[in-house]
Every structure is written in C-alpha cells, then in structure tokens.
Design an enzyme around this catalytic site. Structure first.
Site, PDB file in Angstrom:
ATOM      1  CB  SER A 312       1.758 107.808   5.917  1.00 44.69           C
ATOM      2  OG  SER A 312       2.705 106.810   6.166  1.00 44.69           O
ATOM      3  CE  LYS A 337       5.101 107.398   9.658  1.00 44.42           C
ATOM      4  NZ  LYS A 337       5.107 106.030   9.121  1.00 44.42           N
ATOM      5  CD  GLN A 341       7.088 103.898  11.292  1.00 45.47           C
ATOM      6  OE1 GLN A 341       6.125 104.037  10.549  1.00 45.47           O
ATOM      7  NE2 GLN A 341       8.056 104.804  11.358  1.00 45.47           N
TER       8      GLN A 341
END
Length: 488
Positions: A312, A337, A341
C-alpha cells in the site's frame, strides 16, 4: 464529483491501509473530520444514483424477505443481526476484501484504532476468498517475533475457526489484552500441514521511524508504518543524518503494511523534483488526478528496501522514488495493493460504518500495481532460516524421524552455523550431533533430542540471528549498491 489531487491526498486519511488493523494507526482529529467530509461529498453523488437504481419492486422484495424471516423462521431472530447480515451480503457480493461493513461496536473500535494505542499481535490481515491472510507482520511486533509471515493463512485462533467470518469478526478474535495468548493455526505455502504459532499479545510500539548512520556515509531510515506523526519523525531523522554528512540514503519499508496517504506524500515530496507526479488517483469513471510535487530533489542517491510485506503506502513510496527519482529497489516484489478506501460513517446514521474502495492509485508513470506488486531492480532473497516455520512442539524430535518439523529444525541448525548433512526432514545422526552441540552451548540436557525447551531456545537463537544485520543479505546488497553510487 472529482477531487483535485492534493485534496484527495490530504483528506482520505484511511486510504492506504491494506485491511483492518490489528495494530495501532494514529490520525489527528482534524484529519479524521476532513476524511469524513470528503467521504460525505462522494457519498452524496453515489447514494443518489443508488436510490434511482433501486425500484419499488426491489425495495418490496427486500422488505418481504425480512418479514418472512421475522415472522416465519423457526427461531426468533435478532433484528440488528439480520439487517447487518443484509448489508454484509451486499458488500461481499463486490468480491473486494478491502470493502467492509462495521457495526456500531466495530466502527467504534476502528475509530479508536486511528487515535489510540492498541494491544494485539502486531499484524495486518485481509480476507481473500474467505480466508484470513496476513498482509504483513509489523517489524518488532509479537507476530514477527513468533514467526508469522506475509501471506500466511490464519485458519483458527485458540481453536476457533475463522472461515466464513467477516474481516472485522476475524480481527476481533485475533486481538486481545496484553499478556494473553493467541494460538494461531497457520497454513503456509511450501508446508504440507498447518503449523501452530503461539503469539503473546502486547502493546504495539507506535514509534514508526528509526534512523541510523551506517559505514562510509550511508544513512538508513526504516519506516514500519505510515501513521500521523511518521512524516514529522522521518524529517527529523533525515535532518540528523544529513547533519552527520550522509552521502546516500537507504529507506527500508520491508514488512511495512502501509498507512496514511497524505503522510507518504509528505515523506516522498522532498525527493521528487517540483512539478513531477508522486502518485495518481483514478475514480470509477477513469478520471485521473496526479499529485504533483511541490518540493525539490535531494542531491544524494536513494535506495529502497522492499519485500513481500511491503504494501500500500509502502508501494506508493517505492513506486514514486523508482519512477520519479530513479531510486533503485532492492529485495523482493512488493505485496500488490493498489486501491484506496474511504469511510462512510455519517451516511449510515447510527454509528455503524462502511469502509469502501472508491479509487485506485497509480504510480507516477500510470502503472497499476494491484495484485502484481512492484518488482525490485535487484532481487535478493534472505537466507532460508529467515522464513523457517516455528517447531510445533507436539512431539519430541529424535533420530530416525522424518517430517516437516525435522526439516525446519535442520534449517535452523544450519542457519546457526551448526553442521548438518541434510535439510530434507530426515533426522540423521549428524542432525542429532548438531542438536547436541547446540544443547551443550545453551545449558540444556545433552541428548540429541529436541523437546519443548530445546525448541524454544532454538527459536530464540534464530530470532536473534534474523535481527543480526550481518545476516541481512538484502541490507548488505543495498549498502553495496549505495557505496557504488556514492563512489561514481
């Protein structure tokens, strides 16, 4: 609605977590409020379209189903459980492990997790195809010390199976008070049978940045996760190293599961020339907004250390420094990733929360690394004992046995420099002699057999060996690369 690049970066404070955290992540209250504000703006558009998408017949069908369950089902039902189940069902149909519903209790815990200190095992997990998968253990955490690895599948906790649970339900079973045990049954690639790992829960260290000066003017800064104060701490450590005459910098994001999007931008920006993109954010319509650097460029080389647990925000850092700065990546391919979100709490109206994938992020050159990761420029594997599984301790290991436990024992002995003739799982006489040598040097009964006491001493010795920088082949490669760059 399309949010301008830096607005998105500044306010989606939950963006880069690969999943619900078992550890602490801190965000300032102002950032949290801003995150909810931008989420509300996004939701205003999405909810309107959703309302027109649900016909009166659809709503009647849902109401009829609930009425049948409430009035006809054999057992009396819990209203909240049924409604929450319906919401979970909708989100599960998206087949996205990072989009989750949190009831009031879970939402409160989630809010607390970004503002308070946490107790747990120190690992981050996601749910993939119904299985609880470790994204990464936090470096120095109880999970890492116990031998939990990225991509491990957690089958059960203290005998309770995790299959079929939502992510937050699984997390609630894994977490617990300091000092309590989490007995994990783990399925690991390359190991035939599930292994048992006992993790003693603890307070998770909120310090996320560690700097040190290595030999010949090489500086190293390790980032363990991207929390609210990480950029400030990184700047402090960087300034200290620069004041000591640092000639080149190694940034270590191995086993860093990610964190806050605005934080990683603040860390990377001083290295990226002004006007160059750091990261791009893309919405569902394919519209992209780059976040352009407002900083400058450092006049020394940079190397980034990555592994399978770099996820991430770590991947944003690696991608930006690789593509916009020309930094070399050393180690292993990252986790992969590439989604963002946003939380929707105010829209739910009752204290519950939905964390939903709303954007994807791309590297400066527009590459989407989701489920692929970022490949290193120089691939370096750690020694075999870095990834060895803990011994099960179910039986005493002795001569003439043949199983995975013996194989792991032999890998440990070899990693500690003790002579073994094989690592195929057969307990040979030479294996017994190596065990005796270890026992003799550690004040243990010298019998060539591995009981629980010998196993625990072996595992402690292996952890110490893993932490010894002299055994860190990836770090050694990074130092060599940096020294070559400095001497050019």
């Amino acid at each position: 609605m399309l949010f301008k690049g830096r607005t998105v970066i500044a306010f989606i404070v939950l963006a880069m977590f690969a999943s619900s955290l078992l550890t602490l992540t801190i965000a300032s209250p102002s950032l949290v409020t801003s995150a909810k504000g931008i989420a509300a703006n996004a939701a205003a558009v999405n909810i309107k379209s959703s309302a027109t998408g649900l016909t009166e017949k659809d709503l009647q069908k849902i109401a009829t189903t609930y009425g049948l369950v409430e009035n006809k089902y054999l057992d009396k039902v819990d209203h909240d459980k049924i409604v929450n189940g319906a919401i979970n069902g909708m989100l599960e149909a998206l087949d996205d492990p990072f989009t989750v519903y949190m009831d009031q209790k879970e939402a409160a815990q989630f809010d607390e997790s970004i503002t308070s200190k946490f107790q747990g095992i120190g690992a981050e997990v996601s749910v993939e195809e119904g299985k609880v998968v470790v994204v990464s253990p936090i470096k120095g955490s109880p999970a890492e010390k116990a031998g939990v690895h990225a991509h491990d599948v957690i089958l059960s906790v203290n005998g309770e199976k995790l299959d079929g649970l939502t992510l937050n339900q699984a997390v609630s079973k894994i977490r617990g008070p300091k000092g309590t045990q989490a007995k994990l049954s783990i399925l690991r690639s390359g190991v035939n049978e599930p292994i048992e790992v006992i993790v003693v829960r603890d307070n998770i260290d909120v310090e996320t940045v560690f700097g040190e000066m290595l030999e010949n003017g090489v500086g190293k800064i390790e980032i363990r996760q991207f929390s609210a104060n990480t950029a400030k701490r990184f700047a402090e450590e960087l300034k200290t190293l620069e004041s000591k005459g640092m000639k080149g910098l190694i940034i270590d994001v191995r086993n860093d599961p990610g964190g806050l999007l605005n934080v990683v931008v603040d860390i990377v920006e001083p290295f990226v020339p002004k006007g160059k993109p750091i990261v791009q954010v893309e919405d569902r319509a394919g519209r992209r907004e780059p976040t352009l650097s407002e900083g400058g460029s450092k006049n020394y080389p940079v190397v980034v250390l990555t592994n399978k647990g770099s996820a991430s925000a770590s991947e944003i850092l690696a991608g930006a420094l690789k593509e916009a700065v020309g930094a070399k990546l050393i180690g292993e391919t990252t986790y992969g990733k590439g989604t963002v979100q946003v939380t929707f709490e105010e829209e739910m109206g009752d204290g519950s929360n939905i964390k939903m994938t709303v954007y994807k992020w791309l590297t400066p050159n527009g590459n989407w690394i989701h489920k692929k990761g970022i490949e290193p420029d120089l691939a370096v594997e750690q020694p075999e004992f870095f990834k060895v599984a803990p011994l099960s301790k179910k039986t005493v290991l002795k001569y003439d046995m043949n199983n995975d436990d013996v194989k792991n024992l032999q890998i440990m002995l070899k990693g500690l420099g003790l002579p073994v003739d094989r690592t195929d799982g057969y307990f040979s006489e030479k294996t017994a002699n190596a065990v005796r040598t270890f026992q003799r040097g550690n004040d243990l009964p010298v019998n060539g057999e591995v009981d629980a006491n010998t196993a625990e001493k072996l595992e402690s010795a292996i952890i110490a060996a893993i932490r010894d920088p002299n055994n860190d082949l990836q770090l050694k490669a990074a130092v060599r690369e940096m020294q070559n760059a400095i001497n050019k």
